[in-house]
Design a protein around this motif. Structure first.
Motif, mmCIF file in Angstrom:
data_model
loop_
_atom_site.group_PDB
_atom_site.id
_atom_site.type_symbol
_atom_site.label_atom_id
_atom_site.label_comp_id
_atom_site.label_asym_id
_atom_site.label_seq_id
_atom_site.Cartn_x
_atom_site.Cartn_y
_atom_site.Cartn_z
ATOM 1 N N ILE A 172 0.748 -1.334 0.060
ATOM 2 C CA ILE A 172 -0.294 -0.241 0.021
ATOM 3 C C ILE A 172 0.969 0.820 0.010
ATOM 4 C CG2 ILE A 172 -2.086 -1.216 1.345
ATOM 5 C CD1 ILE A 172 -0.863 0.194 4.287
ATOM 6 N N ASN A 173 0.704 2.231 -0.544
ATOM 7 C CA ASN A 173 0.715 3.887 0.015
ATOM 8 C C ASN A 173 0.085 4.864 0.746
ATOM 9 O OD1 ASN A 173 -2.073 4.445 -2.004
ATOM 10 N ND2 ASN A 173 -0.619 5.739 -2.558
ATOM 11 N N LEU A 174 -0.172 4.111 1.646
ATOM 12 C CA LEU A 174 -0.477 4.519 2.970
ATOM 13 C C LEU A 174 0.573 5.771 3.424
ATOM 14 C CD1 LEU A 174 -3.567 5.557 3.834
ATOM 15 C CD2 LEU A 174 -3.409 4.031 5.454
ATOM 16 N N GLY A 175 0.354 6.497 3.568
ATOM 17 C CA GLY A 175 1.172 7.934 4.519
ATOM 18 C C GLY A 175 1.817 8.803 2.925
ATOM 19 N N ALA A 176 1.829 8.185 1.866
ATOM 20 C CA ALA A 176 2.642 9.488 0.716
ATOM 21 C C ALA A 176 1.605 10.632 0.791
ATOM 22 C CB ALA A 176 1.550 8.593 -0.813
ATOM 23 N N THR A 177 0.636 10.949 0.909
ATOM 24 C CA THR A 177 -0.361 11.260 0.507
ATOM 25 C C THR A 177 -0.092 12.158 -0.704
ATOM 26 O OG1 THR A 177 1.768 13.045 0.990
ATOM 27 C CG2 THR A 177 0.136 12.537 2.789
ATOM 28 N N ALA A 178 0.396 13.616 -1.195
ATOM 29 C CA ALA A 178 -0.419 13.973 -2.735
ATOM 30 C C ALA A 178 -0.110 12.940 -3.477
ATOM 31 C CB ALA A 178 -0.550 15.345 -2.815
ATOM 32 N N ILE A 179 1.484 13.235 -3.549
ATOM 33 C CA ILE A 179 1.790 12.420 -5.105
ATOM 34 C C ILE A 179 2.924 11.180 -4.647
ATOM 35 C CG2 ILE A 179 1.868 14.823 -6.100
ATOM 36 C CD1 ILE A 179 4.369 15.113 -6.353
ATOM 37 N N GLY A 180 3.102 10.825 -2.911
ATOM 38 C CA GLY A 180 4.657 10.041 -2.960
ATOM 39 C C GLY A 180 5.632 10.257 -1.977
ATOM 40 N N THR A 181 5.208 12.199 -1.730
ATOM 41 C CA THR A 181 6.648 12.603 -0.661
ATOM 42 C C THR A 181 6.257 12.412 0.268
ATOM 43 O OG1 THR A 181 5.653 15.155 -0.852
ATOM 44 C CG2 THR A 181 7.293 14.047 -2.776
ATOM 45 N N GLY A 182 4.587 11.966 0.566
ATOM 46 C CA GLY A 182 4.665 12.045 2.499
ATOM 47 C C GLY A 182 4.170 13.482 3.090
ATOM 48 N N ILE A 183 3.863 14.802 1.957
ATOM 49 C CA ILE A 183 3.744 16.300 2.477
ATOM 50 C C ILE A 183 2.651 16.137 3.115
ATOM 51 C CG2 ILE A 183 2.348 16.707 0.646
ATOM 52 C CD1 ILE A 183 3.395 19.540 1.177
ATOM 53 N N ASN A 184 3.013 16.840 4.318
ATOM 54 C CA ASN A 184 2.033 17.328 5.381
ATOM 55 C C ASN A 184 1.658 15.680 6.725
ATOM 56 O OD1 ASN A 184 0.868 19.725 4.479
ATOM 57 N ND2 ASN A 184 -0.677 19.614 3.474
ATOM 58 N N ALA A 185 2.507 14.482 6.385
ATOM 59 C CA ALA A 185 2.443 13.982 7.086
ATOM 60 C C ALA A 185 3.921 13.456 8.155
ATOM 61 C CB ALA A 185 2.005 12.162 6.626
ATOM 62 N N HIS A 186 3.991 13.181 9.334
ATOM 63 C CA HIS A 186 4.484 13.182 10.207
ATOM 64 C C HIS A 186 5.441 12.062 9.733
ATOM 65 C CE1 HIS A 186 6.384 11.586 13.894
ATOM 66 N NE2 HIS A 186 6.363 12.892 14.651
ATOM 67 N N PRO A 187 6.970 12.635 9.945
ATOM 68 C CA PRO A 187 7.905 10.794 9.639
ATOM 69 C C PRO A 187 7.377 9.347 9.627
ATOM 70 C CG PRO A 187 8.919 13.304 10.620
ATOM 71 C CD PRO A 187 7.491 13.249 10.551
ATOM 72 N N GLY A 188 7.086 9.901 11.371
ATOM 73 C CA GLY A 188 6.900 8.167 11.597
ATOM 74 C C GLY A 188 5.405 7.827 11.074
ATOM 75 N N TYR A 189 4.955 9.015 10.270
ATOM 76 C CA TYR A 189 3.728 7.828 10.022
ATOM 77 C C TYR A 189 2.860 7.214 8.976
ATOM 78 C CZ TYR A 189 -1.695 8.886 8.448
ATOM 79 O OH TYR A 189 -2.770 8.324 7.938
ATOM 80 N N ALA A 190 3.949 7.114 8.200
ATOM 81 C CA ALA A 190 3.406 6.070 7.212
ATOM 82 C C ALA A 190 4.140 4.713 8.008
ATOM 83 C CB ALA A 190 4.446 6.243 5.925
ATOM 84 N N ALA A 191 5.005 4.707 8.866
ATOM 85 C CA ALA A 191 4.759 2.945 9.360
ATOM 86 C C ALA A 191 4.322 2.009 10.198
ATOM 87 C CB ALA A 191 6.549 3.252 9.451
ATOM 88 N N LEU A 192 3.646 3.613 10.730
ATOM 89 C CA LEU A 192 2.474 3.758 12.395
ATOM 90 C C LEU A 192 1.426 3.349 11.920
ATOM 91 C CD1 LEU A 192 2.509 4.132 15.562
ATOM 92 C CD2 LEU A 192 1.739 6.514 14.835
#
Length: 477
Positions: free
Chosen positions: A228-248
């Protein structure tokens, strides 16, 4: 006439009156107005609704754990998501399954329903978004561009394994018939011409093996769907998400869904690539093609009852004609054929939609979702219908099968190792020309003794590999 009370909601286009009785809001209402396409709301796909609720629940947990979402807000969102997963608010998911915007309307429908139900849980009124907002809180650390494809993967993963169960059910039905018909001798055919003998049990065992192979292929496709790409936000850079968010959030989603999801190693690639959906669709097409071939065989083998093959009988399910008394049609194989045609067409739709993506996003995932859900659901139903309403009730016309074997010139092939190809050819040609039996002509020409011929023409000999002595000598057991 009295009308529902309304509340005023606002978006970038301005204010809009929303019925106060509904949980969705302004974004959903505009989507309903913009996309009156199929008449099929996303509520028709409960796996998708459940997947969206799981993702929003996982996101709320992750954001709360990271200290980004106040605990009372997170708790209310989690509670609302649990209710949605239980199916209590399915009727509030009203946007059409085919929509522009890369699934934004679906994501916003979920955000608004969850927000308004969560507000009620907190003791507030629907639409009081200053306390709990669809975008600010429910959609925190997310974008449609990572939520929607992840929801599609979670939903299809569940659907894949239900389809596998249905295929196993059909496979078991074919295997039971294989066991029942294991000693029923018949003629095999290639290019619709007589070939060599086989048993009806061998023919039905083939259908079971074909299904089992594709059960394995579906399980392989499910492994790709886990990424899955959850944590990618808009295009995959993870903008507006916490650095630890994707894994969590991935860990929380795995716990909530029971699916061993993993975060893609490159979120930019994963946000634009629909390869896993193309792979899955291709396997669904493979299943459909094989099922359709099997149904073609069942219709052909049961054709008649007097003027066709007439080798097997399919259970009668309904009167077959409004004008021809007594006619019964193979309606169950016919409906499964039509399901297969639809799935093959859906695969083309998925292929074109995946190819049409541009740069960092594919905007056409809604039609991919619609196509995959239809294919999985209809194939699953088709397997159960074919097993329960057709295969379980099939019977063999043993007398006709025996007569076809006895009269077929295909028996000459079995005699090649004993009388030679040239003699076998002459016998076959004369049998075809005169209508006489192959065995009769072999004995008449003195090519084999009665004992040798009887030994060769046993069903267990005709349908399995055997070792031979020199030509025209006795057969080695």
């Amino acid at each position: 006439m009295p009308t529902d009370k309304t509340r005023i909601e606002h978006d970038l286009l301005g204010d809009l009156e929303v019925p106060d009785s509904v949980y969705y809001g302004v974004h959903t209402l505009r989507a309903v107005e913009n996309f009156p396409v199929t008449g099929t709301p996303i509520a028709q796909y409960p796996d998708l609704i459940g997947a969206l609720a799981m993702i929003k629940q996982a996101a709320a947990r992750a954001n709360a754990e990271l200290g980004l979402l106040p605990p009372p807000v997170a708790d209310a969102i989690v509670a609302a998501c649990r209710e949605i997963r239980d199916g209590r608010l399915n009727d509030q998911f009203v946007v059409d399954v085919i929509q522009g915007g890369a699934g934004t309307s679906t994501n916003m429908n979920a955000n608004e329903v969850i927000a308004n139900r969560a507000l009620e849980i907190m003791g507030a009124k629907r639409g009081e978004y200053k306390r709990l907002h669809p975008n600010e809180h429910v959609n925190m650390s997310q974008s449609t561009n990572d939520v929607y494809p992840t929801a599609l993967k979670v939903a299809t993963y569940a659907g894949i394994y239900r389809l596998v169960d249905a295929m196993a059910h059909l496979r078991a039905a074919f295997q039971r018939k294989s066991d029942e018909f294991r000693d029923v001798l018949k003629m095999g055919r290639t290019q619709l011409q007589d070939a060599v003998p086989m048993t009806l049990g061998q023919e039905f065992a083939t259908y079971a093996v074909m299904l089992e192979e594709d059960e394995d292929r579906l399980k392989e496709a499910a492994q790709l769907i886990r990424e899955i790409n959850l944590g990618a936000t808009a295009i995959g850079t993870g903008i507006n998400a916490h650095p630890g968010y994707a894994a969590l959030v991935c860990r929380h989603l795995a716990e909530i869904s029971g699916i061993p999801v993993i975060t893609a190693p490159n979120l930019i690639e994963a946000t634009q690539d629909c390869g896993a959906f193309v792979q899955l669709s291709g396997v669904l097409k493979r299943v459909a093609v094989k099922l359709s071939k099997v149904c073609n065989d069942l219709r052909l083998l049961s054709s008649g009852p007097r003027a066709g093959f007439g080798e097997i009988n399919l259970p009668a399910r309904q009167a077959g004609s409004s004008i021809m008394p007594g006619k019964v049609n193979p309606v169950i194989p016919e409906v499964v054929n039509q399901i297969a045609f639809e799935v093959i067409g859906n695969d083309m739709t998925v292929s074109l939609a995946a190819e049409a993506g541009q740069l960092q996003l594919n905007a056409f995932e809604p039609i991919i979702a619609h196509s995959l859900f239809k294919s999985i659901t209809h194939l699953r139903q088709g397997c159960y219908i074919l097993a329960d309403k057709c295969v379980d009730g099939i019977t063999a016309n043993k007398g006709r099968l025996e007569a076809i074997v006895r009269d077929s010139i295909g028996i000459a092939t079995a005699l090649n190792p004993f009388i030679g190809y040239a003699n076998a050819t002459e016998v076959a040609v004369e049998a075809h020309r005169t209508g006489r039996g192959v065995a009769e002509l072999v004995l008449e020409r003195g090519l084999m003794s009665e004992e040798e011929l009887a030994d060769v023409l046993r069903p267990d000999v005709l349908t399995h590999p055997r070792l031979f002595k020199a030509r025209s000598e006795a057969f080695v057991q």
